[in-house]
Design a protein around this motif. Structure first.
Motif, PDB file in Angstrom:
ATOM      1  N   MET A  92      75.239 -47.068  62.936  1.00 28.10           N
ATOM      2  CA  MET A  92      75.177 -48.361  63.577  1.00 28.10           C
ATOM      3  C   MET A  92      75.308 -49.455  62.515  1.00 28.10           C
ATOM      4  O   MET A  92      74.869 -49.289  61.390  1.00 28.10           O
ATOM      5  N   SER A  93      75.883 -50.554  62.891  1.00 26.06           N
ATOM      6  CA  SER A  93      76.100 -51.668  61.970  1.00 26.06           C
ATOM      7  C   SER A  93      74.791 -52.409  61.677  1.00 26.06           C
ATOM      8  O   SER A  93      73.799 -52.260  62.386  1.00 26.06           O
ATOM      9  N   VAL A  94      74.835 -53.218  60.633  1.00 22.19           N
ATOM     10  CA  VAL A  94      73.676 -54.052  60.304  1.00 22.19           C
ATOM     11  C   VAL A  94      73.322 -54.944  61.496  1.00 22.19           C
ATOM     12  O   VAL A  94      72.151 -55.075  61.856  1.00 22.19           O
ATOM     13  N   GLU A  95      74.322 -55.539  62.123  1.00 22.65           N
ATOM     14  CA  GLU A  95      74.057 -56.409  63.282  1.00 22.65           C
ATOM     15  C   GLU A  95      73.465 -55.604  64.444  1.00 22.65           C
ATOM     16  O   GLU A  95      72.579 -56.088  65.153  1.00 22.65           O
ATOM     17  N   GLY A  96      73.941 -54.387  64.638  1.00 24.72           N
ATOM     18  CA  GLY A  96      73.386 -53.522  65.681  1.00 24.72           C
ATOM     19  C   GLY A  96      71.929 -53.184  65.398  1.00 24.72           C
ATOM     20  O   GLY A  96      71.093 -53.166  66.314  1.00 24.72           O
ATOM     21  N   ASN A  97      71.603 -52.921  64.139  1.00 26.45           N
ATOM     22  CA  ASN A  97      70.214 -52.644  63.758  1.00 26.45           C
ATOM     23  C   ASN A  97      69.327 -53.860  64.016  1.00 26.45           C
ATOM     24  O   ASN A  97      68.209 -53.731  64.530  1.00 26.45           O
ATOM     25  N   LYS A  98      69.829 -55.040  63.677  1.00 23.58           N
ATOM     26  CA  LYS A  98      69.060 -56.263  63.922  1.00 23.58           C
ATOM     27  C   LYS A  98      68.820 -56.448  65.421  1.00 23.58           C
ATOM     28  O   LYS A  98      67.712 -56.836  65.828  1.00 23.58           O
ATOM     29  N   THR A  99      69.815 -56.160  66.223  1.00 26.85           N
ATOM     30  CA  THR A  99      69.661 -56.281  67.679  1.00 26.85           C
ATOM     31  C   THR A  99      68.574 -55.334  68.172  1.00 26.85           C
ATOM     32  O   THR A  99      67.725 -55.723  68.982  1.00 26.85           O
ATOM     33  N   ARG A 100      68.583 -54.083  67.694  1.00 29.90           N
ATOM     34  CA  ARG A 100      67.572 -53.104  68.112  1.00 29.90           C
ATOM     35  C   ARG A 100      66.165 -53.596  67.753  1.00 29.90           C
ATOM     36  O   ARG A 100      65.249 -53.509  68.558  1.00 29.90           O
ATOM     37  N   VAL A 101      65.997 -54.071  66.541  1.00 27.20           N
ATOM     38  CA  VAL A 101      64.670 -54.535  66.106  1.00 27.20           C
ATOM     39  C   VAL A 101      64.240 -55.740  66.942  1.00 27.20           C
ATOM     40  O   VAL A 101      63.087 -55.815  67.392  1.00 27.20           O
ATOM     41  N   ARG A 102      65.145 -56.655  67.186  1.00 27.28           N
ATOM     42  CA  ARG A 102      64.830 -57.814  68.029  1.00 27.28           C
ATOM     43  C   ARG A 102      64.380 -57.347  69.424  1.00 27.28           C
ATOM     44  O   ARG A 102      63.423 -57.859  69.987  1.00 27.28           O
ATOM     45  N   GLN A 103      65.051 -56.326  69.953  1.00 25.18           N
ATOM     46  CA  GLN A 103      64.707 -55.797  71.274  1.00 25.18           C
ATOM     47  C   GLN A 103      63.321 -55.158  71.288  1.00 25.18           C
ATOM     48  O   GLN A 103      62.620 -55.212  72.300  1.00 25.18           O
ATOM     49  N   ILE A 104      62.906 -54.571  70.169  1.00 25.15           N
ATOM     50  CA  ILE A 104      61.555 -53.999  70.085  1.00 25.15           C
ATOM     51  C   ILE A 104      60.517 -55.098  70.274  1.00 25.15           C
ATOM     52  O   ILE A 104      59.590 -54.961  71.076  1.00 25.15           O
ATOM     53  N   TYR A 105      60.662 -56.199  69.539  1.00 23.54           N
ATOM     54  CA  TYR A 105      59.695 -57.297  69.650  1.00 23.54           C
ATOM     55  C   TYR A 105      59.712 -57.908  71.052  1.00 23.54           C
ATOM     56  O   TYR A 105      58.664 -58.266  71.593  1.00 23.54           O
ATOM     57  N   GLU A 106      60.882 -58.025  71.644  1.00 20.86           N
ATOM     58  CA  GLU A 106      60.979 -58.546  73.010  1.00 20.86           C
ATOM     59  C   GLU A 106      60.267 -57.629  73.993  1.00 20.86           C
ATOM     60  O   GLU A 106      59.541 -58.099  74.874  1.00 20.86           O
ATOM     61  N   ALA A 107      60.447 -56.318  73.839  1.00 23.57           N
ATOM     62  CA  ALA A 107      59.798 -55.357  74.736  1.00 23.57           C
ATOM     63  C   ALA A 107      58.280 -55.431  74.605  1.00 23.57           C
ATOM     64  O   ALA A 107      57.557 -55.411  75.611  1.00 23.57           O
ATOM     65  N   ILE A 108      57.795 -55.551  73.377  1.00 16.08           N
ATOM     66  CA  ILE A 108      56.349 -55.641  73.159  1.00 16.08           C
ATOM     67  C   ILE A 108      55.804 -56.924  73.776  1.00 16.08           C
ATOM     68  O   ILE A 108      54.766 -56.911  74.433  1.00 16.08           O
ATOM     69  N   SER A 109      56.502 -58.030  73.595  1.00 11.87           N
ATOM     70  CA  SER A 109      56.056 -59.307  74.167  1.00 11.87           C
ATOM     71  C   SER A 109      56.024 -59.259  75.693  1.00 11.87           C
ATOM     72  O   SER A 109      55.172 -59.882  76.313  1.00 11.87           O
ATOM     73  N   LYS A 110      56.945 -58.520  76.288  1.00 13.72           N
ATOM     74  CA  LYS A 110      56.994 -58.401  77.748  1.00 13.72           C
ATOM     75  C   LYS A 110      56.052 -57.319  78.268  1.00 13.72           C
ATOM     76  O   LYS A 110      55.854 -57.202  79.475  1.00 13.72           O
ATOM     77  N   GLY A 111      55.516 -56.498  77.374  1.00 16.48           N
ATOM     78  CA  GLY A 111      54.692 -55.374  77.794  1.00 16.48           C
ATOM     79  C   GLY A 111      55.524 -54.244  78.365  1.00 16.48           C
ATOM     80  O   GLY A 111      55.008 -53.389  79.091  1.00 16.48           O
ATOM     81  N   ASP A 112      56.799 -54.197  78.052  1.00 17.56           N
ATOM     82  CA  ASP A 112      57.729 -53.195  78.577  1.00 17.56           C
ATOM     83  C   ASP A 112      57.833 -52.022  77.599  1.00 17.56           C
ATOM     84  O   ASP A 112      58.826 -51.874  76.890  1.00 17.56           O
ATOM     85  N   LEU A 113      56.811 -51.182  77.581  1.00 15.85           N
ATOM     86  CA  LEU A 113      56.787 -50.096  76.625  1.00 15.85           C
ATOM     87  C   LEU A 113      57.812 -49.011  76.937  1.00 15.85           C
ATOM     88  O   LEU A 113      58.219 -48.268  76.049  1.00 15.85           O
ATOM     89  N   MET A 114      58.271 -48.938  78.188  1.00 14.66           N
ATOM     90  CA  MET A 114      59.305 -47.960  78.539  1.00 14.66           C
ATOM     91  C   MET A 114      60.622 -48.274  77.811  1.00 14.66           C
ATOM     92  O   MET A 114      61.404 -47.370  77.534  1.00 14.66           O
TER      93      MET A 114
END
Length: 139
Positions: free
Chosen positions: A1-23
């Motif tokens: 995966m590209s650097v930008e793809g990795n950044k997107t994944r990490v950003r999505q982790i924080y978004e999921a945690i903030s939403k409480g969407d652990l799934m």
């Protein structure tokens, strides 16, 4: 995966945690995810990460993460984050205080094969305990 793809994944982790969407973490982390700085008693792997965040979201149900900085190179993404929430449930044996806390931290997350596989992190847990009133302020 590209650097930008990795950044997107990490950003999505924080978004999921903030939403409480652990799934959502099922699609972002590998089942054998390695957390090099787990919470006390945290089980290994993805299930341990979910366990830790479930406990945290129970104690701080309005917890939100703000991504302050993100730097990526190769397979690693480094972030500086700020988390904010209100202590409304038991946290590590501490009964709810109703106090709002602000916690800062830094994560380095390694990605491979389109998912995140490893994390090293450091958060200001002492500062959070001081804000909750269970540890006296220094000085």
């Amino acid at each position: 995966m590209s650097v930008e793809g990795n950044k997107t994944r990490v950003r999505q982790i924080y978004e999921a945690i903030s939403k409480g969407d652990l799934m959502a973490l099922d699609h972002l982390l590998t089942a054998d995810f390695v957390d090099h700085n787990p919470d006390p008693g945290q089980a290994p792997g993805l299930e341990g990460v979910k366990q830790g965040f479930t406990m945290f979201r129970t104690a701080f149900p309005d917890f939100q993460i703000t991504l302050e900085d993100m730097i990526a190179e190769g397979d690693k993404v480094a972030t500086r984050v700020t988390g904010r929430g209100t202590h409304k449930g038991e946290f590590q044996g501490i009964p709810p205080t109703g106090k709002q806390v602000t916690v800062t931290g830094i994560d380095i997350i390694r990605c491979a094969g389109g998912k995140c596989v490893e994390r090293w992190g450091a958060f200001d847990n002492l500062g959070m305990m001081q804000q909750l009133g269970v540890v006296p302020p220094s000085g």
